[in-house]
Write a protein that holds these residues in place. Sequence first.
Motif, PDB file in Angstrom:
ATOM      1  N   THR A  51      15.417  49.727 -30.494  1.00  8.14           N
ATOM      2  CA  THR A  51      15.605  49.000 -29.515  1.00  8.14           C
ATOM      3  C   THR A  51      15.065  47.748 -29.802  1.00  8.14           C
ATOM      4  N   THR A  52      13.850  47.652 -30.603  1.00  4.49           N
ATOM      5  CA  THR A  52      13.182  46.631 -30.966  1.00  4.49           C
ATOM      6  C   THR A  52      14.025  45.700 -31.823  1.00  4.49           C
ATOM      7  N   LEU A  53      14.748  46.321 -32.922  1.00  7.91           N
ATOM      8  CA  LEU A  53      15.655  45.356 -33.558  1.00  7.91           C
ATOM      9  C   LEU A  53      16.750  44.859 -32.734  1.00  7.91           C
ATOM     10  N   ARG A  54      17.494  45.878 -32.068  1.00 13.07           N
ATOM     11  CA  ARG A  54      18.556  45.328 -31.286  1.00 13.07           C
ATOM     12  C   ARG A  54      18.253  44.240 -30.145  1.00 13.07           C
ATOM     13  N   THR A  55      16.890  44.077 -29.632  1.00 15.94           N
ATOM     14  CA  THR A  55      16.551  42.961 -29.094  1.00 15.94           C
ATOM     15  C   THR A  55      16.413  41.538 -29.745  1.00 15.94           C
ATOM     16  N   VAL A  56      15.828  41.857 -30.968  1.00 18.03           N
ATOM     17  CA  VAL A  56      15.375  40.918 -32.018  1.00 18.03           C
ATOM     18  C   VAL A  56      17.018  40.170 -32.047  1.00 18.03           C
ATOM     19  N   SER A  57      18.144  40.892 -32.301  1.00 18.00           N
ATOM     20  CA  SER A  57      19.323  40.682 -32.707  1.00 18.00           C
ATOM     21  C   SER A  57      20.143  40.007 -31.426  1.00 18.00           C
ATOM     22  N   GLY A  58      19.572  40.234 -30.405  1.00 18.84           N
ATOM     23  CA  GLY A  58      20.404  39.633 -29.143  1.00 18.84           C
ATOM     24  C   GLY A  58      21.236  40.619 -28.409  1.00 18.84           C
ATOM     25  N   LEU A  59      21.197  42.046 -28.948  1.00 21.45           N
ATOM     26  CA  LEU A  59      22.078  43.059 -28.335  1.00 21.45           C
ATOM     27  C   LEU A  59      21.513  43.668 -27.143  1.00 21.45           C
ATOM     28  N   GLY A  71       9.967  29.503 -35.218  1.00 21.32           N
ATOM     29  CA  GLY A  71       9.160  28.374 -34.216  1.00 21.32           C
ATOM     30  C   GLY A  71      10.052  28.291 -33.048  1.00 21.32           C
ATOM     31  N   GLN A  72      11.401  28.894 -33.065  1.00 21.62           N
ATOM     32  CA  GLN A  72      12.302  28.594 -31.882  1.00 21.62           C
ATOM     33  C   GLN A  72      12.355  30.096 -30.973  1.00 21.62           C
ATOM     34  N   SER A  73      12.378  30.152 -29.610  1.00 22.31           N
ATOM     35  CA  SER A  73      12.622  30.970 -28.830  1.00 22.31           C
ATOM     36  C   SER A  73      14.126  31.485 -28.908  1.00 22.31           C
ATOM     37  N   ILE A  74      14.220  32.686 -29.148  1.00 22.46           N
ATOM     38  CA  ILE A  74      15.568  33.357 -29.268  1.00 22.46           C
ATOM     39  C   ILE A  74      15.779  34.484 -28.301  1.00 22.46           C
ATOM     40  N   ALA A  75      15.032  34.937 -27.319  1.00 22.73           N
ATOM     41  CA  ALA A  75      15.192  35.996 -26.478  1.00 22.73           C
ATOM     42  C   ALA A  75      16.469  35.857 -25.729  1.00 22.73           C
ATOM     43  N   ALA A  76      16.833  34.751 -25.228  1.00 22.68           N
ATOM     44  CA  ALA A  76      17.770  34.457 -24.375  1.00 22.68           C
ATOM     45  C   ALA A  76      19.057  34.246 -25.004  1.00 22.68           C
ATOM     46  N   ARG A  77      19.210  34.052 -26.444  1.00 26.57           N
ATOM     47  CA  ARG A  77      20.369  33.580 -27.207  1.00 26.57           C
ATOM     48  C   ARG A  77      21.407  34.806 -27.508  1.00 26.57           C
ATOM     49  N   PRO A  78      22.635  34.471 -27.451  1.00 18.60           N
ATOM     50  CA  PRO A  78      23.635  35.445 -27.801  1.00 18.60           C
ATOM     51  C   PRO A  78      23.610  35.875 -29.229  1.00 18.60           C
ATOM     52  N   PRO A  79      24.105  37.039 -29.610  1.00 20.54           N
ATOM     53  CA  PRO A  79      23.929  37.512 -30.973  1.00 20.54           C
ATOM     54  C   PRO A  79      24.691  36.581 -31.987  1.00 20.54           C
ATOM     55  N   ALA A  80      25.717  36.099 -31.680  1.00 17.83           N
ATOM     56  CA  ALA A  80      26.399  35.143 -32.638  1.00 17.83           C
ATOM     57  C   ALA A  80      25.567  34.045 -32.932  1.00 17.83           C
ATOM     58  N   GLU A  81      24.686  33.587 -32.045  1.00 14.13           N
ATOM     59  CA  GLU A  81      24.069  32.147 -32.251  1.00 14.13           C
ATOM     60  C   GLU A  81      22.787  32.846 -33.355  1.00 14.13           C
ATOM     61  N   ILE A  82      22.270  33.841 -32.909  1.00 15.15           N
ATOM     62  CA  ILE A  82      21.015  34.505 -33.537  1.00 15.15           C
ATOM     63  C   ILE A  82      21.340  34.569 -34.967  1.00 15.15           C
ATOM     64  N   SER A  84      23.672  32.943 -36.491  1.00 16.03           N
ATOM     65  CA  SER A  84      23.861  31.420 -37.228  1.00 16.03           C
ATOM     66  C   SER A  84      22.381  30.906 -37.523  1.00 16.03           C
ATOM     67  N   LEU A  85      21.419  31.425 -36.795  1.00  9.51           N
ATOM     68  CA  LEU A  85      20.099  30.921 -37.086  1.00  9.51           C
ATOM     69  C   LEU A  85      19.506  31.605 -38.176  1.00  9.51           C
ATOM     70  N   GLY A  86      19.999  32.689 -38.763  1.00 13.20           N
ATOM     71  CA  GLY A  86      19.454  33.322 -40.093  1.00 13.20           C
ATOM     72  C   GLY A  86      18.904  34.570 -39.903  1.00 13.20           C
ATOM     73  N   ILE A  87      19.206  35.519 -38.906  1.00 14.35           N
ATOM     74  CA  ILE A  87      18.905  36.732 -38.645  1.00 14.35           C
ATOM     75  C   ILE A  87      20.132  37.752 -39.009  1.00 14.35           C
ATOM     76  N   SER A  88      20.102  38.736 -39.751  1.00 13.32           N
ATOM     77  CA  SER A  88      21.301  39.497 -40.143  1.00 13.32           C
ATOM     78  C   SER A  88      20.870  40.989 -39.890  1.00 13.32           C
ATOM     79  N   HIS A  89      21.670  41.905 -39.150  1.00 19.21           N
ATOM     80  CA  HIS A  89      21.258  43.167 -38.753  1.00 19.21           C
ATOM     81  C   HIS A  89      22.227  43.989 -39.225  1.00 19.21           C
ATOM     82  N   ALA A  90      21.773  45.135 -40.358  1.00 16.31           N
ATOM     83  CA  ALA A  90      22.494  46.205 -40.612  1.00 16.31           C
ATOM     84  C   ALA A  90      22.073  47.391 -39.944  1.00 16.31           C
ATOM     85  N   PRO A  91      22.770  47.769 -38.860  1.00 12.46           N
ATOM     86  CA  PRO A  91      22.183  48.597 -37.600  1.00 12.46           C
ATOM     87  C   PRO A  91      22.664  50.217 -38.252  1.00 12.46           C
TER      88      PRO A  91
END
Length: 245
Positions: A51-59, A71-82, A84-91
């Motif tokens: 759940t922690t990982l899925r929340t970080v990646s916007g799911l 340094g940027q807040s990402i809690a409300a951003r959609p997964p595709a934008e996250i 593009s910011l540089g976070i990749s999730h191997a689920p």
Amino acid sequence: MLESISPAPLLAIDGLEVNFGAVRALKGVSLDVHQGEVVALVGANGAGKSTTLRTVSGLNRPKAGRIAFAGQSIAARPPAEIVSLGISHAPEGRRLFGGLTVADNLRLGACTRRDRDGVARDQDRMFALFPILKQRLSQLAGTLSGGEQQQLALARAMMAAPRLLLLDEPSLGVAPLLVRHIFEALAELKRQGMTMLLVEQNIAIALDLADRAYVLRTGRVVLSGRSAELTANDKVAQAYLGADE
């Protein structure tokens, strides 16, 4: 050249709360990950790791708390934008496109990129880490073995050229020999400076790779510290197994 661990965290999570209906899945989780560092999340099933990982990646959307990346807040951003910011999730469960080839899955991992030369270099880098993928390029992903699929899932995530790689149970459903190969590849990525947040059911192999770890129990962080310290701490086993303290 390896990147040194930076003084300011690349990922900072503070007071994260996530609900699924009436169920409180995360209850004020706070953690950080510095650039060049591997951090493990360990705990019993249902502790809140995935759940922690899925929340970080916007799911998942948090009910409360803060998630900051570079340094940027990402809690409300959609997964595709996250991504593009540089976070990749191997689920967990790999989530490959089984009806597409290995080559197609790798191309989809790089779909947000426009640097064709860089994509080609990264694909060659993934073939060096996971040689079987080069042999299976034209094979449908759904026909690969569990270990081969996991290697493809990791390579696909890396094709996005992430600054932070989220890994959810990379050893799950993988034969022991291939688990060792996968973690050797992750150790090589660590040597190259890749920053990782790792969820892993095998606590010994997770702590062996990680610099630091957080132990989750029923949605809360109950213990954290350097991996070597936690390996020798009986409370890790108590929290991991869900035993009473």
